[in-house]
Enzyme design. Structure first.
Site, PDB file in Angstrom:
ATOM      1  N   ASP A  67       0.830  -1.207   0.000  1.00  0.00           N
ATOM      2  CA  ASP A  67       0.000   0.000   0.000  1.00  0.00           C
ATOM      3  C   ASP A  67       0.866   1.259   0.000  1.00  0.00           C
ATOM      4  O   ASP A  67       2.007   1.238   0.458  1.00  0.00           O
ATOM      5  CB  ASP A  67      -0.917  -0.032   1.236  1.00  0.00           C
ATOM      6  N   HIS A  79       2.425   3.582  -8.914  1.00  0.00           N
ATOM      7  CA  HIS A  79       2.319   2.135  -9.165  1.00  0.00           C
ATOM      8  C   HIS A  79       3.542   1.638  -9.932  1.00  0.00           C
ATOM      9  O   HIS A  79       4.068   0.567  -9.660  1.00  0.00           O
ATOM     10  CB  HIS A  79       1.046   1.815  -9.946  1.00  0.00           C
ATOM     11  N   LEU A  81      10.743 -20.636  -4.807  1.00  0.00           N
ATOM     12  CA  LEU A  81       9.812 -19.689  -4.175  1.00  0.00           C
ATOM     13  C   LEU A  81       8.481 -19.734  -4.917  1.00  0.00           C
ATOM     14  O   LEU A  81       8.454 -19.662  -6.143  1.00  0.00           O
ATOM     15  CB  LEU A  81      10.375 -18.262  -4.243  1.00  0.00           C
TER      16      LEU A  81
HETATM   17  C1  IPE Z   1      -5.405  -2.780  -0.190  1.00  0.00           C
HETATM   18  O1  IPE Z   1      -5.099  -1.450  -0.389  1.00  0.00           O
HETATM   19  C2  IPE Z   1      -5.408  -3.509  -1.495  1.00  0.00           C
HETATM   20  C3  IPE Z   1      -4.084  -3.682  -2.121  1.00  0.00           C
HETATM   21  C4  IPE Z   1      -2.945  -3.356  -1.588  1.00  0.00           C
HETATM   22  C5  IPE Z   1      -4.112  -4.286  -3.422  1.00  0.00           C
HETATM   23  P1  IPE Z   1      -6.215  -0.340  -0.584  1.00  0.00           P
HETATM   24  O2  IPE Z   1      -5.515   0.950  -0.681  1.00  0.00           O
HETATM   25  O3  IPE Z   1      -7.110  -0.708  -1.698  1.00  0.00           O
HETATM   26  O4  IPE Z   1      -7.031  -0.472   0.780  1.00  0.00           O
HETATM   27  P2  IPE Z   1      -7.803   0.627   1.602  1.00  0.00           P
HETATM   28  O5  IPE Z   1      -8.718   1.317   0.649  1.00  0.00           O
HETATM   29  O6  IPE Z   1      -6.769   1.542   2.164  1.00  0.00           O
HETATM   30  O7  IPE Z   1      -8.500  -0.142   2.676  1.00  0.00           O
HETATM   31  C1  IPE Z   2      -1.543   0.258  -3.359  1.00  0.00           C
HETATM   32  O1  IPE Z   2      -1.345   1.634  -3.424  1.00  0.00           O
HETATM   33  C2  IPE Z   2      -1.721  -0.361  -4.721  1.00  0.00           C
HETATM   34  C3  IPE Z   2      -3.096  -0.796  -5.008  1.00  0.00           C
HETATM   35  C4  IPE Z   2      -4.087  -0.807  -4.153  1.00  0.00           C
HETATM   36  C5  IPE Z   2      -3.378  -1.235  -6.356  1.00  0.00           C
HETATM   37  P1  IPE Z   2      -2.556   2.656  -3.378  1.00  0.00           P
HETATM   38  O2  IPE Z   2      -2.916   3.012  -4.779  1.00  0.00           O
HETATM   39  O3  IPE Z   2      -3.674   2.138  -2.568  1.00  0.00           O
HETATM   40  O4  IPE Z   2      -1.872   3.889  -2.656  1.00  0.00           O
HETATM   41  P2  IPE Z   2      -2.537   4.914  -1.639  1.00  0.00           P
HETATM   42  O5  IPE Z   2      -3.150   4.101  -0.546  1.00  0.00           O
HETATM   43  O6  IPE Z   2      -3.549   5.683  -2.408  1.00  0.00           O
HETATM   44  O7  IPE Z   2      -1.403   5.755  -1.163  1.00  0.00           O
HETATM   45 MG    MG Z   3      -4.141   2.339  -0.584  1.00  0.00          MG
END
Ligand code: IPE
Ligand code: IPE
Ligand code: MG
Length: 239
Positions: free
Chosen positions: A19, A36, A130
């Protein structure tokens, strides 16, 4: 007398909620998709680190069922990125003994991604160094719901006695059948929540939350998480 640690200090299975890509991009005044893209380097580095430390299973939460609600542009960007990773890293993955697997609703993925994914899984099937498990269009509640449906079908068909249903019956119907439960769950970017990830499987996982954003997470942070894990006393409900 020093207390003997009954569990190995290296987790067999590490699962990561990757995240913070969006926040990383914002911090650098870049579009979300750049975040990303930057996260791709972390994936590579963490995979290498997992192999280096002797971790046997690594699950990466890359896209949740809820993430389909994001703006179309971002979803398309993520799918394109995923396809690129599968296409570009596949050969190296194979040479390093990595077996690629996935958990989630494969049927939701765009055809082009699905094809790359299936080819990658097929080509690396025999590898044993792995298991790299990508959680894609993954949601724990939908996973459990689908398992319940499958069990109900077997009961209805007469091949399963309801009284014979055990915990193992449930786990054998999850996407993770044949994969041991995670020992260590890591979440980056400081959020103290599970976000619909492996609710059944993490019953006794140790949790490590780091404020580091995913694109800044690398081998150093991975080693820190392992050290944190090694210092835990896992009791599994005992004394
Ligand atoms: C969780 O992250 C999902 C992934 C890392 C793929 P999100 O950013 O989607 O989760 P929330 O919205 O903070 O709960
Ligand atoms: C995690 O990063 C990747 C996915 C959920 C695909 P985020 O896109 O959720 O990043 P934040 O939480 O907005 O910083
Ligand atoms: Mg996120």
């Amino acid at each position: 007398m020093a207390k003997e640690n009954p569990v190995p200090s290296i987790p067999q299975h590490v699962a990561i909620i990757m995240d913070g890509n969006g926040r990383w991009a914002q911090k650098h005044h870049l579009p979300r998709l750049s975040g990303h893209e930057a996260g791709r380097k972390s994936v590579k580095e963490v995979v290498q680190a997992a192999i280096h430390h002797g971790v046997r299973y690594l699950t990466l939460y890359a896209f949740s069922v809820e993430n389909w609600q994001r703006p179309r542009e971002e979803v398309q960007g993520l799918m394109g990125l995923l396809r690129g990773v599968l296409r570009d890293e596949l050969k190296e993955m194979g040479e390093q003994g990595i077996r690629l697997r996935m958990i989630g609703r494969k049927q939701d993925l765009p055809e082009a991604v699905r094809e790359e994914l299936e080819a990658a899984m097929e080509n690396t099937l025999g590898n044993t160094k792995l298991d790299l498990i990508l959680a894609l269009s993954y949601g724990s509640r939908v996973e459990i719901t689908e398992a319940v449906q499958a069990v109900a079908r077997e009961v209805k068909a007469g091949s399963l006695d309801p009284e014979a249903i055990r915990e193992k019956t449930v786990s054998d119907h999850l996407y993770t059948r044949e994969i041991p439960d995670p020992d260590l769950l890591i979440r980056t970017s400081g959020e103290m929540r599970i976000s619909n990830f492996m609710l059944w499987q993490i019953s006794y996982a140790e949790i490590h939350v780091t404020p580091v954003l995913w694109p800044d997470f690398g081998k150093k942070e991975f080693a820190l998480a392992l050290a944190d894990y090694a210092g835990r006393e896992r009791r599994f409900g005992g004394v």
